[in-house]
Every structure is written in C-alpha cells, then in structure tokens.
Design an enzyme around this catalytic site. Structure first.
Site, PDB file in Angstrom:
ATOM      1  N   HIS A 146      74.299  34.202  32.877  1.00 49.13           N
ATOM      2  CA  HIS A 146      74.502  33.543  34.170  1.00 49.13           C
ATOM      3  C   HIS A 146      75.781  32.717  34.276  1.00 49.13           C
ATOM      4  CE1 HIS A 146      70.663  34.483  36.128  1.00 49.13           C
ATOM      5  NE2 HIS A 146      70.091  34.345  34.940  1.00 49.13           N
ATOM      6  N   GLU A 187      69.812  38.816  39.057  1.00 53.76           N
ATOM      7  CA  GLU A 187      69.381  39.389  37.779  1.00 53.76           C
ATOM      8  C   GLU A 187      69.810  40.838  37.585  1.00 53.76           C
ATOM      9  OE1 GLU A 187      68.226  37.861  35.287  1.00 53.76           O
ATOM     10  OE2 GLU A 187      67.514  35.963  36.115  1.00 53.76           O
TER      11      GLU A 187
END
Length: 280
Positions: A146, A187
């Site tokens: 991330h 994601e």
C-alpha cells in the site's frame, strides 16, 4: 501453473467484526507502538526476502508510480521499515502516515484512519514457511503493498475519500457495496499505462502468484472500470480473482469517487441483481 503459489489477503474491512473496546495495550483508535527494536533478525530476513522477490517480479508489471513510490521504503536500515523514519518521508509527500495495529481492526476504526490520512498496518510479519499464503494482512502486505502508492497524490486523495465514504456507508448499511469498490481498486486493481496492463492493487503487488496470474492468465475478465458495475460485482477472498477492473489513470479513479453521489448510486442499485465476477 499459477495456483501453486497462492496468496490471498482480505482487506481489513471484511476481516474484523465490530468490537466495543480495543485489545489490551492498544489505544482507543486501536493503534499500538511499533517497537521496531523488538522485531527479530529472522523477521527482518523474511521482509528482505519478500521485498527482493517482489521487486524483481514486479519489474515491468507494476505501474510506474509504484516503482517511484518504493523510494519511501528504501530506508537507512534493511528489514522491516521503522515507521518513524518511513512516516517522515511519506508525510512530506502526501500528508499520510502509517500506524501500527495489532491485526484486523473494526470497520469504523479502519475507515476513520483512512479519512484522516492514516494507514493501519499489522505489526507482525508472516513466517518463512508462509511466504506464499497468508489469511490476515501482515506488515509486508500493508506497507510494501500500500505505502508506495500512498506517495502518489491522486491515490492518496482517493484513499482519504474512500475512508470518508466508508464511514458514510456504515451509517447507511451499505458497506457491502463500498467494500467492492475497495476490493476491486485498492486491493486488486489494474491500470492501463502506455497501452499495457499494469498492477496497482496492493493484494496483487504483495502476492507472488497473483502478480503473474492477474496479467498473464487467459482466465480472468479484465473489464474497463465502471463504478456502478464494480458496486454490483461480488468477489471471493479465497482464490485468485475472476475479474480485474482496469482504470485508465489514477485521476479517473479519484474523479469516480469525488464526482459520484454514492448514496444515490446505492439506492439506484437496490433492485439490481449482483453480478458474478466470472461474468463481470
């Protein structure tokens, strides 16, 4: 050829039921001290192994912004990043910080952190025997997957907007819809860059097997990103994805959430059937 190395890491918003109080040792917002000095040499070795392996694998597969954002992870010491040092670099770029949490956190806690430009990262790492499979996101998924893209302004703003919309969705009872947007972008999103498909979703970026499968397998669908279609499409967290939605740019992604009345869209989709990911 792809299923031998399977990594599926569900996002936090589908992993933790609401709990009235944080666990012992955690603050009211579920954060805990990182205590970087307590990580063992073996845990640092696992990070270095995963980092080197994924960095090599993602060459030519990930979006440029990911490779550029890796600079925030190249710190003065090898191993798991010291969040104090990492946050100094990340905050200077986009005003985001990474906070340690003991594991999956309740949905409202998770979205509140995002809305305040804080990304919760699990304060643990998988064992060497679990390199290719993990049920709960660890510090490698959360930070390697991330953080590099949180250094990109449009993605940073999109993530904050997702946090704000997540809190609204909880109040409306529409988290099932919002979770699909998170899943198929943050994601498991793909982007078109210079005419080629590239990876930007953290669940793919941190997965050895799905990094190849998402781009190279003939099996999954790769439709153009459409926010209404995303909100209707179910997903599975126990297998590689059957569909990957493709954005043309991060500005398109940001505009999709800033320019859409999600509450009205939820209402308009109330009587529409869900879509199977194999036919999205």
């Amino acid at each position: 050829m792809f299923t031998d190395d399977l990594t599926i890491e569900a996002p936090k918003l589908h992993g933790a039921a609401a709990t009235p109080t944080p666990p012992p040792g955690a603050a009211a917002d579920w954060t805990i001290p990182q205590h970087w000095e307590r990580f063992t040499s073996e845990e640092h070795r696992v990070w270095d192994l995963l980092f080197a392996r994924q960095q090599e694998l993602l060459a030519g597969r990930a979006v440029r912004a990911f490779h550029e954002g890796l600079d925030v992870l190249r710190l003065s010491r090898p191993g798991i990043p010291d969040l104090d040092e990492l946050n100094e670099r990340l905050f200077a770029r986009t005003g985001w910080t990474v906070v340690s949490v003991p594991g999956l956190v309740p949905d409202d806690v998770f979205f509140r952190h995002l809305s305040q430009r804080r990304f919760p990262a699990g304060n643990f790492i998988r064992s060497a025997s679990q390199l290719d499979y993990l049920e709960e996101p660890d510090v490698f998924h959360d930070v390697f997957g991330h953080v590099p893209l949180l250094a990109q302004p449009a993605v940073a703003d999109f993530m904050q907007a997702l946090g704000e919309e997540g809190l609204k969705a909880l109040r409306r009872g529409a988290l099932d819809r919002l979770s699909r947007l998170y899943w198929y972008t943050v994601e498991f999103g793909l982007a078109r860059e210079d005419g080629d498909l590239k990876i930007y979703g953290a669940g793919i970026l941190s997965s050895f097997g799905e990094s190849r499968f998402s781009l190279e397998s003939p099996d999954p669908h790769r439709p153009a990103f459409d926010i209404g279609r995303v909100l209707r499409t179910r997903y599975r967290s126990d297998a590689f994805q059957q569909s990957y939605f493709v954005v043309e740019s991060f500005d398109e992604l940001l505009d999709s959430i800033l320019e859409t009345d999600l509450g009205a869209l939820y209402d308009s989709l109330a009587d529409e059937p869900d879509l199977c990911p194999s036919r999205a």
